[in-house]
Design an enzyme around this catalytic site. Structure first.
Site, PDB file in Angstrom:
ATOM      1  N   ASN A   5     -30.822  14.370  18.136  1.00  0.00           N
ATOM      2  CA  ASN A   5     -30.820  15.114  16.443  1.00  0.00           C
ATOM      3  C   ASN A   5     -32.452  14.811  16.086  1.00  0.00           C
ATOM      4  OD1 ASN A   5     -30.900  14.135  14.000  1.00  0.00           O
ATOM      5  ND2 ASN A   5     -30.117  11.985  13.640  1.00  0.00           N
ATOM      6  N   LYS A   7     -33.023  15.287  13.076  1.00  0.00           N
ATOM      7  CA  LYS A   7     -33.045  14.525  11.920  1.00  0.00           C
ATOM      8  C   LYS A   7     -33.878  15.952  11.109  1.00  0.00           C
ATOM      9  CE  LYS A   7     -33.538  10.820  14.137  1.00  0.00           C
ATOM     10  NZ  LYS A   7     -33.150   9.130  13.929  1.00  0.00           N
ATOM     11  N   HIS A  85     -24.572   8.420  10.283  1.00  0.00           N
ATOM     12  CA  HIS A  85     -26.147   8.159  10.358  1.00  0.00           C
ATOM     13  C   HIS A  85     -26.855   6.708   9.287  1.00  0.00           C
ATOM     14  CE1 HIS A  85     -29.886   7.792  11.835  1.00  0.00           C
ATOM     15  NE2 HIS A  85     -29.149   8.948  12.701  1.00  0.00           N
ATOM     16  N   GLU A  87     -29.480   6.544   8.992  1.00  0.00           N
ATOM     17  CA  GLU A  87     -30.187   6.980   7.302  1.00  0.00           C
ATOM     18  C   GLU A  87     -29.904   6.980   6.237  1.00  0.00           C
ATOM     19  OE1 GLU A  87     -32.812   9.324  10.306  1.00  0.00           O
ATOM     20  OE2 GLU A  87     -33.234   7.778  11.268  1.00  0.00           O
ATOM     21  N   GLU A 157     -25.374   2.816  17.396  1.00  0.00           N
ATOM     22  CA  GLU A 157     -26.516   2.569  16.760  1.00  0.00           C
ATOM     23  C   GLU A 157     -27.495   1.466  16.670  1.00  0.00           C
ATOM     24  OE1 GLU A 157     -28.919   7.259  17.107  1.00  0.00           O
ATOM     25  OE2 GLU A 157     -27.778   6.718  15.073  1.00  0.00           O
ATOM     26  N   GLY A 163     -35.712   4.482  15.913  1.00  0.00           N
ATOM     27  CA  GLY A 163     -37.451   4.831  15.621  1.00  0.00           C
ATOM     28  C   GLY A 163     -38.288   3.237  15.908  1.00  0.00           C
ATOM     29  N   SER A 199     -34.048   4.714  20.202  1.00  0.00           N
ATOM     30  CA  SER A 199     -35.389   4.587  20.965  1.00  0.00           C
ATOM     31  C   SER A 199     -35.056   4.657  22.746  1.00  0.00           C
ATOM     32  CB  SER A 199     -35.713   2.930  20.540  1.00  0.00           C
ATOM     33  OG  SER A 199     -36.548   2.302  18.814  1.00  0.00           O
TER      34      SER A 199
HETATM   35  P1  PGA Z   1     -34.329   7.207  17.525  1.00  0.00           P
HETATM   36  O1  PGA Z   1     -33.608   7.700  16.936  1.00  0.00           O
HETATM   37  O2  PGA Z   1     -34.087   7.921  19.037  1.00  0.00           O
HETATM   38  O3  PGA Z   1     -35.800   8.011  17.610  1.00  0.00           O
HETATM   39  O4  PGA Z   1     -34.023   5.994  18.246  1.00  0.00           O
HETATM   40  C1  PGA Z   1     -31.966   7.901  17.442  1.00  0.00           C
HETATM   41  C2  PGA Z   1     -31.060   8.511  16.282  1.00  0.00           C
HETATM   42  O5  PGA Z   1     -31.321   7.916  14.711  1.00  0.00           O
HETATM   43  O6  PGA Z   1     -30.148   8.842  16.441  1.00  0.00           O
END
Ligand code: PGA
Length: 238
Positions: A5, A7, A85, A87, A157, A163, A199
């Site tokens: 992803n 982003k 997601h 976010e 997740e 992140g 992460s």
């Molecule tokens: P990350 O993001 O690997 O940076 O933790 C994962 C995601 O948001 O799908």
């Protein structure tokens, strides 16, 4: 299955440089899905990976300024769409009902949705993790026919792991994914793929992939450096 992803990252020349590095290095050992910002989707066609979108609108065509439909994504050879997601749940206020509408629209185009679910740190501390997962999953899947449900991939997740550099223990991952699989089996009689996301990096990727319950990974930050990402894939293909 490994989903990257990307982003809201990269200018056009950065995206082109990224693709130059990954295009010839991704083997078909795994099903790899790259999800770039929508403006770059057309640059990814014809390589050894699948194309994923990060978002979709639930209508098909018409007066929806700024939106992109699953019908349009289909014409760009998109075969997966990330939905729900955290976010988007947080910044765009997407709720389970809206996520359900998006799933229906995606499935109608025979695209596979990757439905993200996961608890916040507060919810985990309050021991509400399983309840949150149950609500997110049952509301998102409401009214979808059994044959269509088969195309859905779930990504577990935990919001606090995204992140942050913090990942749950192997036991916590196992427990949540087993719960999701059991819930889906008991409720719909189906076995769906469940990915882990949050992460993932070169240090922890092998340990997570070794867990029998984990069917793949959703990778954010660690997928942004193309060579680092390719090396991660090499680590788990051995
Ligand atoms: P990350 O993001 O690997 O940076 O933790 C994962 C995601 O948001 O799908």
């Amino acid at each position: 299955m490994i989903v990257a992803n990307l982003k809201m990252n990269f200018l056009i020349e950065e995206m082109q440089a990224y693709l130059k590095i990954i295009n010839n290095q991704i083997s078909d050992y795994f099903e790899v899905v790259i999800c770039p910002p929508a403006i770059y989707l057309h640059l990814l066609q014809g390589y050894n990976y699948k194309i994923g979108a990060q978002n979709v609108y639930w209508g098909e065509t018409g007066s929806y300024t700024g939106e992109i439909s699953a019908y349009q994504l289909k014409s760009l050879a998109v075969s997966f769409v990330i939905v729900g997601h955290s976010e988007r749940r947080l910044h765009l206020k997407e709720d389970n009902k809206l996520i359900n509408q998006k799933l229906v629209a995606i499935l109608k185009q025979n695209i596979k949705p990757i439905l993200c679910v996961g608890e916040t740190l507060t919810e985990r501390k309050l021991t509400r993790t399983m309840k949150v997962l149950e609500t997110q999953i049952t509301m998102a899947l409401a009214g979808i026919t059994k044959s269509a449900l088969n195309d859905i991939i779930i990504a577990y997740e935990p919001v606090w792991a995204i992140g942050s550099g913090i990942i749950p223990s192997q036991n916590e991952i196992k427990e949540a994914i087993c719960y999701i699989k059991k819930l889906i089996f008991l409720k719909y009689g189906l076995k769906l793929k469940v990915l882990y996301g949050g992460s993932v990096n070169q240090e922890n990727i092998r340990g997570i992939m070794e867990l029998e319950e984990v069917d793949g990974l959703l990778i954010g930050s660690s997928a942004l450096k193309p060579q680092y990402f390719v090396n991660m894939l090499t680590l788990i293909s051995k």
